[in-house]
Design a protein around this motif. Structure first.
Motif, PDB file in Angstrom:
ATOM      1  N   PHE A 124       0.960  -1.244  -0.116  1.00  0.00           N
ATOM      2  CA  PHE A 124      -0.066   0.144   0.098  1.00  0.00           C
ATOM      3  C   PHE A 124       0.951   1.197  -0.022  1.00  0.00           C
ATOM      4  O   PHE A 124       1.451   1.486   1.135  1.00  0.00           O
ATOM      5  CB  PHE A 124      -0.902  -0.038   1.140  1.00  0.00           C
ATOM      6  CG  PHE A 124      -1.734  -1.049   1.340  1.00  0.00           C
ATOM      7  CD1 PHE A 124      -2.930  -1.371   0.513  1.00  0.00           C
ATOM      8  CD2 PHE A 124      -1.734  -2.318   2.070  1.00  0.00           C
ATOM      9  CE1 PHE A 124      -3.839  -2.320   0.479  1.00  0.00           C
ATOM     10  CE2 PHE A 124      -2.607  -3.260   2.358  1.00  0.00           C
ATOM     11  CZ  PHE A 124      -3.699  -3.188   1.268  1.00  0.00           C
ATOM     12  N   HIS A 130       2.256  -0.926   5.771  1.00  0.00           N
ATOM     13  CA  HIS A 130       1.785  -0.881   4.391  1.00  0.00           C
ATOM     14  C   HIS A 130       2.340  -1.961   3.438  1.00  0.00           C
ATOM     15  O   HIS A 130       2.139  -2.074   2.362  1.00  0.00           O
ATOM     16  CB  HIS A 130       2.590   0.516   3.618  1.00  0.00           C
ATOM     17  CG  HIS A 130       2.036   1.665   4.378  1.00  0.00           C
ATOM     18  ND1 HIS A 130       2.320   1.947   5.632  1.00  0.00           N
ATOM     19  CD2 HIS A 130       1.256   2.748   3.903  1.00  0.00           C
ATOM     20  CE1 HIS A 130       1.805   3.345   5.952  1.00  0.00           C
ATOM     21  NE2 HIS A 130       1.102   3.619   4.906  1.00  0.00           N
ATOM     22  N   THR A 140      -1.113  -7.279   8.083  1.00  0.00           N
ATOM     23  CA  THR A 140       0.198  -6.676   7.198  1.00  0.00           C
ATOM     24  C   THR A 140       1.245  -6.967   8.214  1.00  0.00           C
ATOM     25  O   THR A 140       1.191  -7.832   9.327  1.00  0.00           O
ATOM     26  CB  THR A 140       0.063  -5.069   7.142  1.00  0.00           C
ATOM     27  OG1 THR A 140       0.187  -4.582   8.662  1.00  0.00           O
ATOM     28  CG2 THR A 140      -1.274  -4.669   6.541  1.00  0.00           C
TER      29      THR A 140
END
Length: 229
Positions: free
Chosen positions: A107, A141, A160
């Protein structure tokens, strides 16, 4: 047979050659032919037919490392600020991603997301004394498996490297939060997915804000050297 033998003996005594009838090869000829055949068989047995040698297959681990390497290159070009953040404290996060079995998911906050942080938070982010908190933010991320946009649409959350984050859908319309309808967009901890790009077997989702928990900003400046600016 007796007549044939007498005629053959007569030819030999008179010095005339005699053709060998079909089916009656001379023993010596048969032996030589058999020897040549056996020699060819023995060569083929020991050496085998010619082999076309090809390059050995690349190990899957090498393919995975190459795939992650392509993601690194892509982030460095398309999202330089985020790429620098992931590598801020070294190679630890990339090492974890290279161990992924089938690809990774990133991300990537865009330039507008970094701009929205403001001067103070950007300075905190790049301060080496805040390296531990910055690395934790970057870890939120990164995912050590590929997750497509469609998979996100059907998920309520995602795990994550930093921890679990909520996943939702964007809405539009309505008034004061009432009557709004889902419009097909995806959010990760309230950050909207702007676009999605596949890099090999991996997936990079561009987001318009940091997906890491806001709570992490409280840990910034906690390890400053006393008396430093």
């Amino acid at each position: 047979p007796e007549v044939a033998e007498k005629l053959e003996a007569q030819d030999r005594s008179e010095g005339r050659p005699r053709a060998v009838p079909p089916g009656r090869m001379r023993p010596r000829t048969v032996v030589l032919g058999a020897a040549a055949t056996l020699g060819a068989v023995a060569f083929a047995f020991h050496h085998g037919p010619p082999v076309v040698r090809s390059r050995p297959p690349t190990p899957r681990s090498a393919l995975r490392a190459a795939d992650v390497g392509s993601v690194e290159d892509y982030l460095a070009e398309a999202y330089p600020s985020f790429s620098a953040l992931v590598s801020l404290t070294g190679d630890d996060l990339w090492k974890k991603l290279r161990a992924a079995q089938t690809g990774i998911t990133v991300f990537a906050p865009n330039a507008a997301a970094f701009e929205a942080l403001g001067d103070k938070r950007r300075q905190q982010l790049w301060d080496v004394r805040n390296g531990e908190a910055a690395e934790k933010m970057a870890a939120y991320h990164l995912v050590n498996e590929p997750v497509s946009r469609d998979a996100l649409l059907n998920a309520g959350g995602i795990v994550t490297l930093g921890g679990e984050l909520p996943v939702g859908q964007t809405t539009s319309g309505g008034l004061f939060g009432f009557g709004a309808k889902e419009d097909g967009g995806v959010t990760v901890n309230q950050a909207s997915v702007v676009s999605t790009v596949e890099v090999g077997t991996s997936v990079v989702h561009e987001v318009d804000a940091f997906v890491s928990p806001q709570l992490l900003w409280r840990y910034m400046d906690q390890l400053r050297i006393p008396g430093s600016q």
